[in-house]
Design a protein around this motif. Structure first.
Motif, PDB file in Angstrom:
ATOM      1  N   TYR A 145       0.912  -0.867  -0.062  1.00  0.00           N
ATOM      2  CA  TYR A 145      -0.378   0.040   0.598  1.00  0.00           C
ATOM      3  C   TYR A 145       0.749   1.664   0.281  1.00  0.00           C
ATOM      4  CZ  TYR A 145      -4.182  -2.617   1.245  1.00  0.00           C
ATOM      5  OH  TYR A 145      -5.192  -3.674   1.029  1.00  0.00           O
ATOM      6  N   GLY A 146       2.039   1.002   0.074  1.00  0.00           N
ATOM      7  CA  GLY A 146       3.048   1.975   0.455  1.00  0.00           C
ATOM      8  C   GLY A 146       3.220   3.237  -1.367  1.00  0.00           C
ATOM      9  N   TYR A 147       2.554   4.017  -1.321  1.00  0.00           N
ATOM     10  CA  TYR A 147       2.969   5.217  -2.422  1.00  0.00           C
ATOM     11  C   TYR A 147       2.836   4.730  -3.612  1.00  0.00           C
ATOM     12  CZ  TYR A 147       6.606   6.856   1.298  1.00  0.00           C
ATOM     13  OH  TYR A 147       7.366   6.997   2.323  1.00  0.00           O
ATOM     14  N   ARG A 148       1.663   3.946  -3.357  1.00  0.00           N
ATOM     15  CA  ARG A 148       0.942   3.229  -4.946  1.00  0.00           C
ATOM     16  C   ARG A 148      -0.580   4.222  -5.062  1.00  0.00           C
ATOM     17  NH1 ARG A 148       0.151  -2.884  -4.696  1.00  0.00           N
ATOM     18  NH2 ARG A 148      -0.033  -2.037  -7.107  1.00  0.00           N
ATOM     19  N   PRO A 149      -0.439   4.541  -6.587  1.00  0.00           N
ATOM     20  CA  PRO A 149      -2.232   5.200  -7.030  1.00  0.00           C
ATOM     21  C   PRO A 149      -3.192   4.635  -6.702  1.00  0.00           C
ATOM     22  CG  PRO A 149      -0.367   4.585  -9.118  1.00  0.00           C
ATOM     23  CD  PRO A 149       0.037   4.014  -8.121  1.00  0.00           C
ATOM     24  N   LYS A 150      -3.847   5.631  -6.100  1.00  0.00           N
ATOM     25  CA  LYS A 150      -5.371   5.531  -5.143  1.00  0.00           C
ATOM     26  C   LYS A 150      -5.646   4.340  -4.171  1.00  0.00           C
ATOM     27  CE  LYS A 150      -7.456   5.915  -9.653  1.00  0.00           C
ATOM     28  NZ  LYS A 150      -8.564   5.152 -10.418  1.00  0.00           N
ATOM     29  N   ARG A 151      -3.950   3.628  -3.412  1.00  0.00           N
ATOM     30  CA  ARG A 151      -3.642   3.700  -2.224  1.00  0.00           C
ATOM     31  C   ARG A 151      -3.329   4.498  -1.065  1.00  0.00           C
ATOM     32  NH1 ARG A 151      -3.086  -2.373  -2.753  1.00  0.00           N
ATOM     33  NH2 ARG A 151      -4.332  -3.322  -4.148  1.00  0.00           N
ATOM     34  N   GLY A 152      -3.605   3.868   0.027  1.00  0.00           N
ATOM     35  CA  GLY A 152      -2.554   4.780   1.189  1.00  0.00           C
ATOM     36  C   GLY A 152      -2.643   3.827   2.375  1.00  0.00           C
ATOM     37  N   ALA A 153      -2.207   4.836   3.115  1.00  0.00           N
ATOM     38  CA  ALA A 153      -2.007   3.601   4.998  1.00  0.00           C
ATOM     39  C   ALA A 153      -3.159   3.635   5.253  1.00  0.00           C
ATOM     40  CB  ALA A 153      -1.623   4.934   5.612  1.00  0.00           C
ATOM     41  N   ALA A 154      -4.166   4.443   4.845  1.00  0.00           N
ATOM     42  CA  ALA A 154      -5.139   4.047   5.867  1.00  0.00           C
ATOM     43  C   ALA A 154      -6.022   3.146   5.054  1.00  0.00           C
ATOM     44  CB  ALA A 154      -6.240   4.866   5.770  1.00  0.00           C
ATOM     45  N   ASP A 155      -5.833   2.381   3.900  1.00  0.00           N
ATOM     46  CA  ASP A 155      -6.516   1.758   3.181  1.00  0.00           C
ATOM     47  C   ASP A 155      -5.198  -0.221   3.527  1.00  0.00           C
ATOM     48  OD1 ASP A 155      -7.781   2.665   1.652  1.00  0.00           O
ATOM     49  OD2 ASP A 155      -5.960   4.103   0.339  1.00  0.00           O
ATOM     50  N   ALA A 156      -4.612   0.171   4.131  1.00  0.00           N
ATOM     51  CA  ALA A 156      -3.749  -0.818   5.093  1.00  0.00           C
ATOM     52  C   ALA A 156      -4.288  -1.031   6.240  1.00  0.00           C
ATOM     53  CB  ALA A 156      -2.464  -0.642   4.646  1.00  0.00           C
ATOM     54  N   ALA A 157      -4.186   0.647   6.879  1.00  0.00           N
ATOM     55  CA  ALA A 157      -5.657  -0.056   8.761  1.00  0.00           C
ATOM     56  C   ALA A 157      -6.243  -1.261   8.238  1.00  0.00           C
ATOM     57  CB  ALA A 157      -5.786   1.669   8.820  1.00  0.00           C
ATOM     58  N   LYS A 158      -6.946  -0.535   6.829  1.00  0.00           N
ATOM     59  CA  LYS A 158      -8.588  -1.535   7.088  1.00  0.00           C
ATOM     60  C   LYS A 158      -8.428  -2.548   6.979  1.00  0.00           C
ATOM     61  CE  LYS A 158     -11.231   2.750   5.366  1.00  0.00           C
ATOM     62  NZ  LYS A 158     -11.713   3.052   4.107  1.00  0.00           N
TER      63      LYS A 158
END
Length: 442
Positions: A145-158
Motif C-alpha cells: 500500500y505504500g506510495y501507490r496510486p489510489k492506495r494509502g496508509a488508511a487502506d492498509a489499516a482497513k
C-alpha cells in the motif's frame, strides 16, 4: 504563466491515457520486456506533467538553491525544453542530492536522513516514474500500500482490521532496518530488467541511484560522496524503487505460506491463522537476508491478538483487543489513533498556540485548522476514533483558552464565557461539531 497552467491541465488527461495503455499491456503480458521507453521520458507533455506534480508537492530547493518561483519567473516552457533537449542528446546528469537530517517524531535524539534533490532532478525522475510505474504497478503484490496510486496508509489499516476479524489473529509486526539506505543497486536493477530492456532507460535509472550526495556539517565543511547502495528518502522515484525491491518477498509470503502480508514501504505485518513457530519466524528473517535486508529486532515482535489487551501499532493506528461492554469474556478489535500519534498532534498544536506569539486569534485558527482537518480525515477512515477525537478536540480548545488568558496582565475575556462557542464562531474546525445549547442566551 496562465497559459502554462492551462497547458498542464490539458496534458494531464493525455498522460493518464498513456499510463493506462502501459498498465494494460503489462497486465496482459506478464513476461513482456518493454523496449522503447526512453523517448517517452523526453516527451514535453510527460515533463510538463512531472513538473506539475513536483510543484504540487512543494519542498525546499536542492543544492543549487533554485526554487519553483525562480523557474517560473524566467520561463517554465524554455526550462522544460532545455531539459528535454539534454535528455535527447544523452547529456543529462543528476546534480548532487543535498543530505539533511530530520528529527524522528517522538524519538528524542534520533534523526532520519533525507535527500533533497534539485527541482531539475525531481522533474526528470518524476517523468521516468510516470513512464515505468504503470508497468510495475501491474506486478506489485495486492498487500502493498505504500506510495501507490489510489492506495494509502488508511487502506492498509482497513485491510489489517478486516483480516483480524476474518481470523488472522497472529501478527508478525516487523520493521526493516535502514531499508531505503541498504537496497543493493545491482539486485534492484536486476529486478527492473525483468520488465524493461531499453538500455537508455536502464542507464538513466542507474544515474538516479548513483547520484552524488552532498552534506554540509555544523562547521560548514562540505563532503560529497557517491553511494554504493540505497536510494535517498525524499527522492521522487525512491518509493517506487522500494516497492519493486520488496515485491519478491511479498509474493513469496503469499505463494509459499498461508499467511497474509500487508506492507507500507519498510513497515509490514504478516498475519496468520495459526501460532508462529520459531522456525517460521527464522524463515522470514532468512528470506529477507537473502535480499540483503535485515530485520530491526527492536521494532519487531509477534502478537497474539486472541488475548485481551493484546495490541500493536501500525501506520499511526493502534490495533487492540478490548473487553466487550456487554460481556467481559468476549473481546472485540478496537482501532484508534496511537498514543504516539496523539502526542505528535498535541506537539503540533502546542507549537502554534503558545503563550508568546504575535499571531491574532484568526491567524492561529488559520494555522490550526489544516492540522485538525488532516488528522480527522486520516483517522476517521478506519476504526473507532470518536473517543480520541473528543479528547483531542478539547485539548485544542484548552490551548486556545490558556492562550487567551495570557493576552495581557489583566484577566482577558477574549474567550469567556463559553470558549467553545466563540472559537467555533471564529472559524475553528473541530473533529466532531458539538450540539450547542438551544437555550436562549446560552
Amino acid at each position: 504563466m496562465a497559459a502554462e497552467i492551462a497547458k498542464m491541465a490539458s496534458t494531464q488527461l493525455k498522460v493518464r491515457a498513456f499510463q493506462r495503455k502501459l498498465y494494460l499491456a503489462s497486465k496482459q503480458k506478464k513476461d513482456f520486456r518493454f523496449y522503447s521507453l526512453y523517448d517517452k521520458v523526453c516527451r514535453f507533455d510527460i515533463l510538463m506533467e512531472s513538473y506539475r506534480q513536483c510543484r504540487a508537492n512543494g519542498g525546499s530547493p536542492g543544492c543549487d538553491g533554485v526554487t519553483f518561483s525562480d523557474i517560473e519567473e524566467k520561463g517554465l516552457l524554455p526550462w522544460l525544453e532545455e531539459i528535454s533537449e539534454s535528455l535527447w542528446k544523452r547529456q543529462y546528469k543528476p546534480q548532487a542530492v543535498k543530505r539533511v537530517f530530520i528529527a524522528k517524531p517522538g524519538q528524542p535524539g534520533k534523526f532520519r536522513p533525507l535527500g533533497i534533490p534539485t527541482i531539475r532532478d525531481r522533474v526528470v525522475p518524476g517523468a521516468s516514474k510516470i513512464v515505468i510505474e504503470p508497468i510495475f504497478e501491474a506486478d506489485l503484490n495486492d498487500g502493498s500500500y505504500g506510495y501507490r496510486p489510489k492506495r494509502g496508509a488508511a487502506d492498509a489499516a482497513k485491510r489489517i482490521e478486516s483480516s483480524i476479524r476474518e481470523g488472522f489473529r497472529y501478527v508478525y509486526d516487523a520493521d526493516i532496518k535502514g531499508y531505503f539506505d541498504n537496497i543493493p543497486h545491482d539486485r534492484l536493477m536486476a529486478k527492473i530488467e525483468r520488465r524493461i530492456s531499453d538500455k537508455s532507460m536502464l542507464a538513466l535509472l542507474r544515474q538516479f541511484l548513483r547520484a552524488p550526495v552532498l552534506f554540509t556539517d555544523e562547521n560548514g565543511a562540505v563532503t560529497i560522496t557517491k553511494p554504493e547502495m540505497g536510494t535517498p528518502q525524499g527522492g521522487v522515484i525512491s518509493p517506487l524503487f522500494a516497492n519493486i525491491y520488496l515485491n519478491d518477498f511479498s509474493n513469496l509470503i503469499m505463494a509459499k505460506t498461508p499467511c497474509r502480508i500487508i506492507s507500507y514501504a519498510d513497515d509490514f505485518v504478516i498475519l496468520h491463522r495459526q501460532p508462529y513457530t520459531e522456525r517460521q519466524v527464522q524463515w522470514f528473517k532468512e528470506k529477507l537476508a537473502s535480499q540483503g535486508l535485515t530485520i530491526n529486532e527492536a521494532k519487531t515482535r509477534v502478537v497474539d491478538m486472541r488475548t485481551q489487551k493484546a495490541e500493536f501499532d501500525f501506520l499511526g493506528f493502534t490495533f487492540k483487543m478490548v473487553a466487550s461492554r456487554w460481556s467481559k469474556s468476549r473481546t472485540y478489535l478496537r482501532v484508534q489513533p496511537s498514543k504516539k500519534s496523539q502526542e505528535r498532534f498535541k506537539a503540533a498544536i502546542r507549537d502554534i498556540v503558545k503563550h508568546r506569539t504575535s499571531l491574532t486569534l484568526s491567524e492561529l485558527i488559520a494555522k490550526v485548522n489544516p492540522i485538525v482537518r488532516g488528522w480527522r480525515n486520516y483517522f476517521n477512515s478506519c476504526g473507532y476514533p470518536n473517543h480520541i477525537f473528543f479528547k483531542m478536540g478539547w485539548f485544542v480548545v484548552g490551548r486556545f483558552y490558556r492562550w487567551a488568558k495570557r493576552l495581557s496582565q489583566r484577566r482577558s475575556k477574549c474567550l469567556t464565557p463559553d470558549p467553545l462557542k466563540k472559537l467555533m464562531q471564529a472559524g475553528l474546525e473541530l473533529f466532531r461539531p458539538p450540539l450547542l445549547s438551544p437555550v436562549k442566551g446560552a
